[in-house]
Design a protein around this motif. Sequence first.
Motif, PDB file in Angstrom:
ATOM      1  N   THR A  96      31.765 -44.277  20.806  1.00 37.56           N
ATOM      2  CA  THR A  96      30.829 -44.516  21.901  1.00 37.56           C
ATOM      3  C   THR A  96      29.391 -44.347  21.416  1.00 37.56           C
ATOM      4  N   PRO A  97      28.518 -45.312  21.680  1.00 41.41           N
ATOM      5  CA  PRO A  97      27.125 -45.180  21.239  1.00 41.41           C
ATOM      6  C   PRO A  97      26.458 -43.941  21.824  1.00 41.41           C
ATOM      7  N   ILE A  98      25.713 -43.232  20.993  1.00 45.44           N
ATOM      8  CA  ILE A  98      24.943 -42.073  21.432  1.00 45.44           C
ATOM      9  C   ILE A  98      23.681 -42.559  22.131  1.00 45.44           C
ATOM     10  N   GLY A  99      23.303 -41.888  23.218  1.00 43.13           N
ATOM     11  CA  GLY A  99      22.126 -42.310  23.959  1.00 43.13           C
ATOM     12  C   GLY A  99      21.357 -41.144  24.541  1.00 43.13           C
ATOM     13  N   PRO A 100      20.241 -41.423  25.224  1.00 41.69           N
ATOM     14  CA  PRO A 100      19.389 -40.373  25.797  1.00 41.69           C
ATOM     15  C   PRO A 100      20.166 -39.446  26.731  1.00 41.69           C
ATOM     16  N   GLY A 101      19.917 -38.146  26.579  1.00 41.80           N
ATOM     17  CA  GLY A 101      20.553 -37.156  27.429  1.00 41.80           C
ATOM     18  C   GLY A 101      21.868 -36.627  26.908  1.00 41.80           C
ATOM     19  N   ASP A 102      22.438 -37.276  25.890  1.00 42.30           N
ATOM     20  CA  ASP A 102      23.714 -36.808  25.357  1.00 42.30           C
ATOM     21  C   ASP A 102      23.532 -35.472  24.639  1.00 42.30           C
ATOM     22  N   GLY A 103      24.476 -34.568  24.858  1.00 38.98           N
ATOM     23  CA  GLY A 103      24.456 -33.283  24.165  1.00 38.98           C
ATOM     24  C   GLY A 103      25.280 -33.356  22.890  1.00 38.98           C
ATOM     25  N   LEU A 104      24.742 -32.829  21.790  1.00 39.63           N
ATOM     26  CA  LEU A 104      25.405 -32.901  20.494  1.00 39.63           C
ATOM     27  C   LEU A 104      25.522 -31.520  19.860  1.00 39.63           C
ATOM     28  N   LYS A 105      26.611 -31.318  19.156  1.00 41.35           N
ATOM     29  CA  LYS A 105      26.784 -30.151  18.311  1.00 41.35           C
ATOM     30  C   LYS A 105      26.953 -30.649  16.877  1.00 41.35           C
ATOM     31  N   ILE A 106      26.018 -30.258  15.992  1.00 41.47           N
ATOM     32  CA  ILE A 106      25.976 -30.787  14.627  1.00 41.47           C
ATOM     33  C   ILE A 106      26.150 -29.642  13.637  1.00 41.47           C
ATOM     34  N   SER A 107      26.999 -29.870  12.660  1.00 41.29           N
ATOM     35  CA  SER A 107      27.193 -28.870  11.605  1.00 41.29           C
ATOM     36  C   SER A 107      27.264 -29.574  10.256  1.00 41.29           C
ATOM     37  N   VAL A 108      26.893 -28.829   9.208  1.00 45.04           N
ATOM     38  CA  VAL A 108      26.971 -29.326   7.840  1.00 45.04           C
ATOM     39  C   VAL A 108      27.862 -28.367   7.069  1.00 45.04           C
ATOM     40  N   PHE A 109      28.943 -28.877   6.512  1.00 43.65           N
ATOM     41  CA  PHE A 109      29.933 -28.028   5.839  1.00 43.65           C
ATOM     42  C   PHE A 109      29.290 -27.204   4.723  1.00 43.65           C
ATOM     43  N   GLY A 110      29.532 -25.895   4.786  1.00 44.06           N
ATOM     44  CA  GLY A 110      29.000 -24.984   3.762  1.00 44.06           C
ATOM     45  C   GLY A 110      27.558 -24.588   3.971  1.00 44.06           C
ATOM     46  N   ASN A 111      26.938 -25.058   5.067  1.00 45.15           N
ATOM     47  CA  ASN A 111      25.534 -24.742   5.332  1.00 45.15           C
ATOM     48  C   ASN A 111      25.369 -24.350   6.802  1.00 45.15           C
ATOM     49  N   PRO A 112      25.801 -23.148   7.161  1.00 43.27           N
ATOM     50  CA  PRO A 112      25.729 -22.724   8.564  1.00 43.27           C
ATOM     51  C   PRO A 112      24.306 -22.670   9.114  1.00 43.27           C
ATOM     52  N   ASP A 113      23.292 -22.508   8.241  1.00 38.90           N
ATOM     53  CA  ASP A 113      21.909 -22.465   8.706  1.00 38.90           C
ATOM     54  C   ASP A 113      21.428 -23.818   9.211  1.00 38.90           C
ATOM     55  N   GLY A 169      16.441 -36.760   0.576  1.00 39.52           N
ATOM     56  CA  GLY A 169      15.282 -35.862   0.608  1.00 39.52           C
ATOM     57  C   GLY A 169      15.363 -34.752  -0.413  1.00 39.52           C
ATOM     58  N   GLY A 170      16.457 -34.671  -1.143  1.00 39.48           N
ATOM     59  CA  GLY A 170      16.613 -33.664  -2.174  1.00 39.48           C
ATOM     60  C   GLY A 170      16.967 -32.291  -1.642  1.00 39.48           C
ATOM     61  N   PHE A 171      17.410 -32.219  -0.379  1.00 42.15           N
ATOM     62  CA  PHE A 171      17.731 -30.918   0.202  1.00 42.15           C
ATOM     63  C   PHE A 171      19.148 -30.463  -0.159  1.00 42.15           C
ATOM     64  N   LEU A 172      20.069 -31.401  -0.264  1.00 39.83           N
ATOM     65  CA  LEU A 172      21.443 -31.086  -0.626  1.00 39.83           C
ATOM     66  C   LEU A 172      21.961 -32.140  -1.605  1.00 39.83           C
ATOM     67  N   ARG A 173      22.836 -31.717  -2.511  1.00 41.32           N
ATOM     68  CA  ARG A 173      23.453 -32.674  -3.424  1.00 41.32           C
ATOM     69  C   ARG A 173      24.593 -33.418  -2.727  1.00 41.32           C
ATOM     70  N   LYS A 174      25.246 -32.723  -1.806  1.00 44.40           N
ATOM     71  CA  LYS A 174      26.334 -33.313  -1.034  1.00 44.40           C
ATOM     72  C   LYS A 174      26.245 -32.776   0.378  1.00 44.40           C
ATOM     73  N   ALA A 175      26.323 -33.664   1.349  1.00 44.24           N
ATOM     74  CA  ALA A 175      26.170 -33.243   2.751  1.00 44.24           C
ATOM     75  C   ALA A 175      27.306 -33.824   3.591  1.00 44.24           C
ATOM     76  N   GLU A 176      28.204 -32.947   4.023  1.00 46.47           N
ATOM     77  CA  GLU A 176      29.311 -33.357   4.893  1.00 46.47           C
ATOM     78  C   GLU A 176      28.952 -32.965   6.320  1.00 46.47           C
ATOM     79  N   VAL A 177      28.468 -33.945   7.065  1.00 50.71           N
ATOM     80  CA  VAL A 177      27.949 -33.711   8.417  1.00 50.71           C
ATOM     81  C   VAL A 177      29.022 -34.015   9.453  1.00 50.71           C
ATOM     82  N   ASN A 178      29.110 -33.154  10.447  1.00 50.37           N
ATOM     83  CA  ASN A 178      30.045 -33.378  11.556  1.00 50.37           C
ATOM     84  C   ASN A 178      29.291 -33.311  12.878  1.00 50.37           C
ATOM     85  N   ILE A 179      29.486 -34.326  13.728  1.00 52.73           N
ATOM     86  CA  ILE A 179      28.832 -34.377  15.045  1.00 52.73           C
ATOM     87  C   ILE A 179      29.898 -34.427  16.130  1.00 52.73           C
ATOM     88  N   THR A 180      29.782 -33.527  17.092  1.00 53.07           N
ATOM     89  CA  THR A 180      30.637 -33.514  18.276  1.00 53.07           C
ATOM     90  C   THR A 180      29.776 -33.774  19.504  1.00 53.07           C
TER      91      THR A 180
END
Length: 263
Positions: A26-43, A85-96
């Motif tokens: 489903t396309p993400i749109g204005p007002g949608d609530g998201l929970k985003i995490s990056v594996f191994g990077n809780p910050d 951007g050189g912030f991570l060598r590998k970024a496994e992103v998860n969006i709920t």
Amino acid sequence: MIRRIYLCLLALLMALSINSANAADTPIGPGDGLKISVFGNPDLSLETKVSDAGNITFPLIGAVGIGGLSAAEAEKKISGMLIEGGFLRKAEVNITVTELQSQQVSILGQVLHPGRYAIAGKRSVTDMLAMAGGVGPEGGDTAVVVRTRSGKTSKQVVNLQDMIQAADMKANLDLVNGDMIYVDRAPKFYIYGEVQHPGGYRLERNMTIAQALSIGGGLTPRGTERGVRIKRRDSKGNFLMIDATRDEILQTDDVVYVKESLF
């Protein structure tokens, strides 16, 4: 009683027809609530809402436009920006998607819980009616569905009773954001004069005068079936008085009058 049983069965069948929707598509749109995490990077974990412009602000990379993207596409975009951007060598992103506000269908009229309902993935007319609690006791057997596709708005009447009884789901239209379902009040007829229970009643399909008299509790001791009359509007809105027989088929808003016997 029969009507109540039918409504319960209809609501049950509609609830059973709901398939598991894939919110990730489903396309993400204005007002949608998201929970985003990056594996191994809780910050880098984040809970946020999409702005009216379709953006979120993500740690390290700032504003990210994800409006119109699926969750999987947004994950890939954020991952790429973190790596480029050189912030991570590998970024496994998860969006709920925790709250879906951008994709909604309006359900109005004679349903138990009218309102706007979020849709995630593929939804049909019966899916959405089930979400609204099903057709209410005053609801009719049809639903008007208003849809906009490619800039063109169309209206289609779906006969719910025929569709369920025939198990033919061709008319069970797919719905998307902005579509509307309206369930009108069931048609009625009115009966008065020498009947036990005068008043307005639900008009069933192909109902006859004999059935209407039964629903009205039958005749009073002074009533007679001879000379029963129907007050009915014609196509121009004018009232007609019709001498009716027991087998006369009633129409919406007919007024049945039962005379007093002269003997």
